[in-house]
Design an enzyme around this catalytic site. Structure first.
Site, PDB file in Angstrom:
ATOM      1  N   ASN A   9      24.355  39.874  36.845  1.00 56.30           N
ATOM      2  CA  ASN A   9      23.274  38.888  36.791  1.00 56.30           C
ATOM      3  C   ASN A   9      22.161  39.475  35.925  1.00 56.30           C
ATOM      4  OD1 ASN A   9      21.158  37.157  37.218  1.00 56.30           O
ATOM      5  ND2 ASN A   9      20.876  37.669  39.377  1.00 56.30           N
ATOM      6  N   TRP A  10      22.089  39.002  34.693  1.00 55.57           N
ATOM      7  CA  TRP A  10      21.122  39.598  33.751  1.00 55.57           C
ATOM      8  C   TRP A  10      19.690  39.163  34.052  1.00 55.57           C
ATOM      9  CZ3 TRP A  10      23.427  39.302  28.075  1.00 55.57           C
ATOM     10  CH2 TRP A  10      24.677  39.949  28.060  1.00 55.57           C
ATOM     11  N   LYS A  11      19.535  38.154  34.882  1.00 53.84           N
ATOM     12  CA  LYS A  11      18.201  37.588  35.162  1.00 53.84           C
ATOM     13  C   LYS A  11      17.513  37.221  33.841  1.00 53.84           C
ATOM     14  CE  LYS A  11      18.084  40.343  39.301  1.00 53.84           C
ATOM     15  NZ  LYS A  11      17.321  40.784  40.441  1.00 53.84           N
ATOM     16  N   HIS A  95      20.485  32.353  44.734  1.00 56.36           N
ATOM     17  CA  HIS A  95      19.975  33.728  44.612  1.00 56.36           C
ATOM     18  C   HIS A  95      18.627  33.808  45.335  1.00 56.36           C
ATOM     19  CE1 HIS A  95      18.333  37.400  42.893  1.00 56.36           C
ATOM     20  NE2 HIS A  95      19.585  37.734  42.616  1.00 56.36           N
ATOM     21  N   GLU A  97      15.928  35.067  44.581  1.00 56.13           N
ATOM     22  CA  GLU A  97      14.753  34.762  43.745  1.00 56.13           C
ATOM     23  C   GLU A  97      14.576  33.256  43.592  1.00 56.13           C
ATOM     24  OE1 GLU A  97      15.832  37.344  40.473  1.00 56.13           O
ATOM     25  OE2 GLU A  97      15.610  39.036  41.840  1.00 56.13           O
ATOM     26  N   GLU A 167      23.603  39.595  49.655  1.00 50.88           N
ATOM     27  CA  GLU A 167      22.549  40.340  48.970  1.00 50.88           C
ATOM     28  C   GLU A 167      21.346  40.476  49.898  1.00 50.88           C
ATOM     29  OE1 GLU A 167      23.136  40.183  44.438  1.00 50.88           O
ATOM     30  OE2 GLU A 167      21.786  38.570  44.982  1.00 50.88           O
ATOM     31  N   GLY A 173      16.837  45.023  43.585  1.00 46.02           N
ATOM     32  CA  GLY A 173      15.891  45.562  42.611  1.00 46.02           C
ATOM     33  C   GLY A 173      14.941  46.597  43.193  1.00 46.02           C
ATOM     34  N   SER A 212      20.952  46.745  44.433  1.00 44.11           N
ATOM     35  CA  SER A 212      20.840  48.118  43.923  1.00 44.11           C
ATOM     36  C   SER A 212      22.180  48.852  43.880  1.00 44.11           C
ATOM     37  CB  SER A 212      19.798  48.916  44.728  1.00 44.11           C
ATOM     38  OG  SER A 212      18.519  48.312  44.593  1.00 44.11           O
ATOM     39  N   GLY A 233      22.487  43.399  39.427  1.00 43.06           N
ATOM     40  CA  GLY A 233      21.297  43.027  38.674  1.00 43.06           C
ATOM     41  C   GLY A 233      20.969  44.087  37.630  1.00 43.06           C
TER      42      GLY A 233
HETATM   43  C1  PEP Z   1      20.663  40.723  41.985  1.00 42.68           C
HETATM   44  O1  PEP Z   1      19.634  40.335  41.470  1.00 42.68           O
HETATM   45  O2  PEP Z   1      21.551  39.910  42.264  1.00 42.68           O
HETATM   46  C2  PEP Z   1      20.801  42.152  42.263  1.00 42.68           C
HETATM   47  C3  PEP Z   1      21.757  42.545  43.060  1.00 42.68           C
HETATM   48  O3  PEP Z   1      19.891  42.981  41.664  1.00 42.68           O
HETATM   49  P1  PEP Z   1      19.910  44.601  41.666  1.00 42.68           P
HETATM   50  O4  PEP Z   1      21.315  45.043  41.408  1.00 42.68           O
HETATM   51  O5  PEP Z   1      18.974  44.993  40.566  1.00 42.68           O
HETATM   52  O6  PEP Z   1      19.425  45.026  43.009  1.00 42.68           O
END
Ligand code: PEP
Length: 253
Positions: A9-11, A95, A97, A167, A173, A212, A233
């Protein structure tokens, strides 16, 4: 046996140049992780680039969100048909966010899941608790509520065409990862809840961990019986890290 899936997931990151370079580096490394299905979810505007670079490769691509609407006066929205037009096979829905920053509630997420499925896209349904919810001891109740909204709207059988990503919001993050035991406990809970409705769907359902995940912690997470890959992410923006996680998934098979 469920084939692991690692989806990036590049966001809201990158540029045309950096997206092209990242796709090229992932393409160059994908043959070494062939037992793992690999997918990338760039920002909408880089989907045509993904389509151009990834068609006829082993890498799938998808979007990070979609509209509940099909066509018309919905400024700024992107429909399921448009995602298909860009060759997407996956789309992330719910997600954290989207839920927290853009007010997407369980009902809206369930509608997005339904719209994606009806279009022939594979939705990646994100569920997860906040730190406060975990500390209150209501993790399973929160996950159940998020999951049940989709099951109530679509039936458990609809999950067969999708993927679930657990998640924990406190791990996204933040550099804090759920321990393999914490993650496995919730993954087993999710599978059990689906099994109560449809055992064969539950058995085939891929449940990804996200939060993470890095090359250094991926192997122990992937070794858990109910963890079938990752939604990545930050580490999805660095080809060597992303491929390192795919390698752990490949080796877990
Ligand atoms: C995500 O945004 O789906 C995610 C898992 O982010 P990260 O790996 O940076 O925690």
């Amino acid at each position: 046996m469920r084939q692991p899936l690692v989806a990036g997931n590049w966001k809201m990151n990158g540029s045309t140049a950096s997206a092209r370079a990242l796709l090229a580096d992932i393409k160059a490394g994908v043959a070494a992780v062939a037992k793992c299905e690999v997918a990338v979810c760039p920002p909408f505007i880089y989907l045509p680039l993904a389509q151009a670079e990834l068609t006829n490769t082993a890498i799938a691509w998808g979007a990070q969100n979609l509209s509940t609407e099909a066509v018309g006066a919905f400024t700024g929205e992107i429909s399921a048909a448009m995602l298909l037009d860009c060759g997407c096979s996956y789309v992330i829905v719910g997600h954290s966010e989207r839920r927290t920053l853009y007010g997407e509630d369980d009902q809206r997420v369930a509608t997005k899941f339904a719209v994606a499925l009806a279009a022939g896209l594979k939705p990646i349904l994100c569920v997860g608790e906040t730190l406060e919810e975990r500390e209150q001891g209501i993790t399973e109740a929160v996950i159940a509520r998020q999951l049940d909204a989709v099951i109530a709207a679509q039936g458990a059988s609809a999950l067969a065409a999708g993927v679930i990503a657990y998640e924990p919001v406190w791990a996204i993050g933040t550099g804090k990862t759920a321990t393999p035991e914490q993650a496995q406990q919730v993954h087993a809970f999710i599978r059990g809840r689906v099994a109560a409705q449809d055992a064969s769907v539950a058995e085939g359902l891929r449940i990804l961990y996200g939060g993470s995940m890095k090359p250094g912690n991926a192997a122990e997470l992937m070794a858990q019986p109910d963890i079938d890959g990752g939604l990545i992410g930050g580490a999805a923006l660095v080809a060597s890290d992303f491929l390192g996680i795919c390698r752990a998934a490949h080796d877990s098979v």
